[in-house]
Design a protein around this motif. Structure first.
Motif, PDB file in Angstrom:
ATOM      1  N   CYS A  94       0.856  -1.186   0.000  1.00 24.03           N
ATOM      2  CA  CYS A  94       0.000   0.000   0.000  1.00 24.03           C
ATOM      3  C   CYS A  94       0.898   1.244   0.000  1.00 24.03           C
ATOM      4  CB  CYS A  94      -0.919  -0.002   1.218  1.00 24.03           C
ATOM      5  SG  CYS A  94      -2.089   1.373   1.276  1.00 24.03           S
ATOM      6  N   PRO A  95       1.386   1.655  -1.180  1.00 27.92           N
ATOM      7  CA  PRO A  95       2.261   2.829  -1.254  1.00 27.92           C
ATOM      8  C   PRO A  95       1.465   4.121  -1.131  1.00 27.92           C
ATOM      9  CG  PRO A  95       1.864   1.977  -3.449  1.00 27.92           C
ATOM     10  CD  PRO A  95       1.180   1.030  -2.495  1.00 27.92           C
ATOM     11  N   LEU A  96       2.169   5.207  -0.827  1.00 30.75           N
ATOM     12  CA  LEU A  96       1.543   6.519  -0.777  1.00 30.75           C
ATOM     13  C   LEU A  96       1.293   7.042  -2.188  1.00 30.75           C
ATOM     14  CD1 LEU A  96       3.650   8.177   2.067  1.00 30.75           C
ATOM     15  CD2 LEU A  96       1.338   7.217   2.242  1.00 30.75           C
ATOM     16  N   LYS A  97       0.447   8.054  -2.299  1.00 31.77           N
ATOM     17  CA  LYS A  97       0.122   8.622  -3.609  1.00 31.77           C
ATOM     18  C   LYS A  97       1.327   9.310  -4.241  1.00 31.77           C
ATOM     19  CE  LYS A  97      -4.791   9.319  -2.603  1.00 31.77           C
ATOM     20  NZ  LYS A  97      -5.879  10.323  -2.422  1.00 31.77           N
ATOM     21  N   TYR A  98       2.200   9.894  -3.399  1.00 33.21           N
ATOM     22  CA  TYR A  98       3.430  10.503  -3.905  1.00 33.21           C
ATOM     23  C   TYR A  98       4.462  10.523  -2.786  1.00 33.21           C
ATOM     24  CZ  TYR A  98       1.747  14.859  -1.674  1.00 33.21           C
ATOM     25  OH  TYR A  98       1.289  15.797  -0.780  1.00 33.21           O
ATOM     26  N   ASP A  99       5.706  10.831  -3.150  1.00 34.58           N
ATOM     27  CA  ASP A  99       6.854  10.788  -2.248  1.00 34.58           C
ATOM     28  C   ASP A  99       6.552  11.509  -0.935  1.00 34.58           C
ATOM     29  OD1 ASP A  99       9.451  11.190  -1.041  1.00 34.58           O
ATOM     30  OD2 ASP A  99      10.350  10.843  -2.992  1.00 34.58           O
ATOM     31  N   ILE A 100       6.844  10.854   0.194  1.00 30.24           N
ATOM     32  CA  ILE A 100       6.588  11.450   1.507  1.00 30.24           C
ATOM     33  C   ILE A 100       7.397  12.731   1.704  1.00 30.24           C
ATOM     34  CG2 ILE A 100       8.384  10.118   2.678  1.00 30.24           C
ATOM     35  CD1 ILE A 100       4.937  11.057   4.139  1.00 30.24           C
ATOM     36  N   MET A 101       8.519  12.870   0.994  1.00 35.36           N
ATOM     37  CA  MET A 101       9.349  14.065   1.125  1.00 35.36           C
ATOM     38  C   MET A 101       8.800  15.255   0.346  1.00 35.36           C
ATOM     39  SD  MET A 101      11.889  13.257   3.147  1.00 35.36           S
ATOM     40  CE  MET A 101      13.133  14.508   2.830  1.00 35.36           C
ATOM     41  N   GLY A 102       7.824  15.016  -0.547  1.00 30.15           N
ATOM     42  CA  GLY A 102       7.259  16.117  -1.322  1.00 30.15           C
ATOM     43  C   GLY A 102       8.347  16.846  -2.093  1.00 30.15           C
ATOM     44  N   PRO A 103       8.297  18.173  -2.136  1.00 29.27           N
ATOM     45  CA  PRO A 103       9.313  18.935  -2.879  1.00 29.27           C
ATOM     46  C   PRO A 103      10.721  18.805  -2.303  1.00 29.27           C
ATOM     47  CG  PRO A 103       7.891  20.408  -1.623  1.00 29.27           C
ATOM     48  CD  PRO A 103       7.263  19.050  -1.558  1.00 29.27           C
ATOM     49  N   PHE A 104      10.838  18.407  -1.034  1.00 24.59           N
ATOM     50  CA  PHE A 104      12.162  18.230  -0.439  1.00 24.59           C
ATOM     51  C   PHE A 104      12.914  17.062  -1.068  1.00 24.59           C
ATOM     52  CE2 PHE A 104      10.191  20.791   2.910  1.00 24.59           C
ATOM     53  CZ  PHE A 104      11.209  21.694   3.160  1.00 24.59           C
ATOM     54  N   ALA A 105      12.212  16.197  -1.790  1.00 23.59           N
ATOM     55  CA  ALA A 105      12.878  15.109  -2.494  1.00 23.59           C
ATOM     56  C   ALA A 105      13.828  15.637  -3.566  1.00 23.59           C
ATOM     57  CB  ALA A 105      11.845  14.181  -3.123  1.00 23.59           C
ATOM     58  N   ILE A 185       7.037  15.195   8.547  1.00 21.75           N
ATOM     59  CA  ILE A 185       6.455  14.387   7.484  1.00 21.75           C
ATOM     60  C   ILE A 185       5.578  13.329   8.144  1.00 21.75           C
ATOM     61  CG2 ILE A 185       8.136  14.705   5.623  1.00 21.75           C
ATOM     62  CD1 ILE A 185       9.540  12.162   6.549  1.00 21.75           C
ATOM     63  N   GLY A 186       4.389  13.146   7.622  1.00 17.20           N
ATOM     64  CA  GLY A 186       3.474  12.166   8.180  1.00 17.20           C
ATOM     65  C   GLY A 186       2.425  11.763   7.171  1.00 17.20           C
ATOM     66  N   ALA A 187       1.948  10.549   7.308  1.00 18.69           N
ATOM     67  CA  ALA A 187       0.883  10.046   6.443  1.00 18.69           C
ATOM     68  C   ALA A 187      -0.071   9.229   7.290  1.00 18.69           C
ATOM     69  CB  ALA A 187       1.451   9.201   5.314  1.00 18.69           C
ATOM     70  N   ILE A 188      -1.356   9.390   7.013  1.00 14.86           N
ATOM     71  CA  ILE A 188      -2.393   8.670   7.745  1.00 14.86           C
ATOM     72  C   ILE A 188      -3.351   8.054   6.742  1.00 14.86           C
ATOM     73  CG2 ILE A 188      -4.263   8.845   9.428  1.00 14.86           C
ATOM     74  CD1 ILE A 188      -2.828  11.513  10.335  1.00 14.86           C
ATOM     75  N   LEU A 189      -3.562   6.754   6.850  1.00 12.87           N
ATOM     76  CA  LEU A 189      -4.615   6.091   6.097  1.00 12.87           C
ATOM     77  C   LEU A 189      -5.778   5.847   7.055  1.00 12.87           C
ATOM     78  CD1 LEU A 189      -2.679   3.345   4.067  1.00 12.87           C
ATOM     79  CD2 LEU A 189      -3.180   5.706   3.411  1.00 12.87           C
ATOM     80  N   TRP A 190      -6.946   6.303   6.649  1.00 14.84           N
ATOM     81  CA  TRP A 190      -8.111   6.142   7.525  1.00 14.84           C
ATOM     82  C   TRP A 190      -9.361   5.925   6.670  1.00 14.84           C
ATOM     83  CZ3 TRP A 190      -9.886   4.442  11.726  1.00 14.84           C
ATOM     84  CH2 TRP A 190     -11.114   4.834  12.244  1.00 14.84           C
ATOM     85  N   LEU A 191      -9.932   4.748   6.791  1.00 12.99           N
ATOM     86  CA  LEU A 191     -11.152   4.380   6.073  1.00 12.99           C
ATOM     87  C   LEU A 191     -11.026   4.621   4.568  1.00 12.99           C
ATOM     88  CD1 LEU A 191     -13.842   5.695   8.583  1.00 12.99           C
ATOM     89  CD2 LEU A 191     -12.796   3.418   8.455  1.00 12.99           C
TER      90      LEU A 191
END
Length: 281
Positions: A94-105, A185-191
């Motif tokens: 279950c990958p994220l929609k885009y890089d967790i670093m965003g523009p910092f990547a 940096i944070g990601a939450i999957l919920w429902l």
């Protein structure tokens, strides 16, 4: 060869057992080594290997007979202190929609870059560690990575899979161009929905006190609190060399709450949280 490190963190957790494995390679000057760290609810081990046993492809890391990747983990370690044998199979990632670093990547020369390869996936299989069996059925996994020169001087990291979702959060002191700032940096999957909380989206820390962190971003408010640690020592990179000792609770008591526009989306206490609280301010 410059000072650098690259590693993955793969966590597997059932209702009763937790196993996290960290394969990594590290460069300090002309010295190159690799390692596998293993952490459970009660113990932690670091096993060093010759660098010529390390091999990396786009989807897998190999260290000797040990293999780590999107299909799962195969472990075969034998030392005077540690004997591990076993195989764990992963379900769809279950990958994220885009890089967790965003523009910092895209920013060069960052001290540490984080990646999230899977927020939540099923795990099935068995591993035997020094005679103790770790059996995973209907279990969940999480997979992230880090690369750069050093871990942040101060940081908070937590991760948890829970009924209906999963989350990860990192709050760290970030040095850049002669200044320091608090990076989030944070990601939450919920429902079935992904919520992203990050400095580059306007997130800011409004409170760090008594092992508790509160972050606000627009109409979102996230509270994270470490309630009871079960810390085990791990090695972390400092200028590419694995000489720093940090402490991780692979499975501990914590509280999480997410609010949107003042309404609580979820609030719960769990004993299945993973936490590193290396923050001293």
């Amino acid at each position: 060869m410059y000072n650098s490190f690259f590693g993955w963190y793969l966590k597997c957790q059932s209702d009763t057992q937790t196993l996290a494995v960290i394969p990594a390679v590290h460069n300090k000057g002309n010295k190159r080594t690799c390692s596998i760290q293993v952490i459970t609810d009660n113990d932690a081990w670091t096993v060093m290997f010759s660098a010529d046993l390390f091999r990396r492809t786009r989807r897998n890391i190999f260290i000797g007979e040990n293999q780590f990747g999107e299909k799962g983990i195969h472990l075969a370690i034998q030392t005077s202190q540690l004997t591990i044998r076993g195989k764990l199979d992963f379900g769809p990632l279950c990958p994220l929609k885009y890089d967790i670093m965003g523009p910092f990547a895209l920013v060069p020369f960052m001290e540490c870059r984080h990646s999230v390869r899977s927020m939540r996936h099923s795990v099935r299989g068995n591993v035997c560690i020094n005679g103790q069996k770790y059996s995973f059925r209907n279990a969940w996994g999480y997979w992230e990575g880090d690369q750069g020169r050093s871990f942040p001087k101060e940081y908070i990291w937590t991760q948890c899979c829970f009924q209906g979702g999963a989350l990860m959060l990192s709050v760290a002191d970030i040095p850049m161009a002669g200044i320091h700032f608090t990076g989030i940096i944070g990601a939450i999957l919920w429902l079935g929905k992904e919520y992203r909380i990050a400095t580059y989206l306007g997130a800011r820390v409004v409170r760090i006190q008594n092992k508790m962190v509160r972050i606000i971003q627009g109409n979102l408010e996230l509270d994270v609190r470490l309630l009871e640690a079960s810390e085990r020592p791990l090695k972390a990179p400092a200028k590419g060399d694995m000489v720093r000792t940090i402490h991780e609770s692979a499975s501990c008591r914590a509280f999480y709450r997410l609010r949107k526009e003042g309404c609580i989306l979820f609030a719960f206490e769990t004993d299945k949280a993973s936490f590193e609280f290396e923050y001293f301010s």
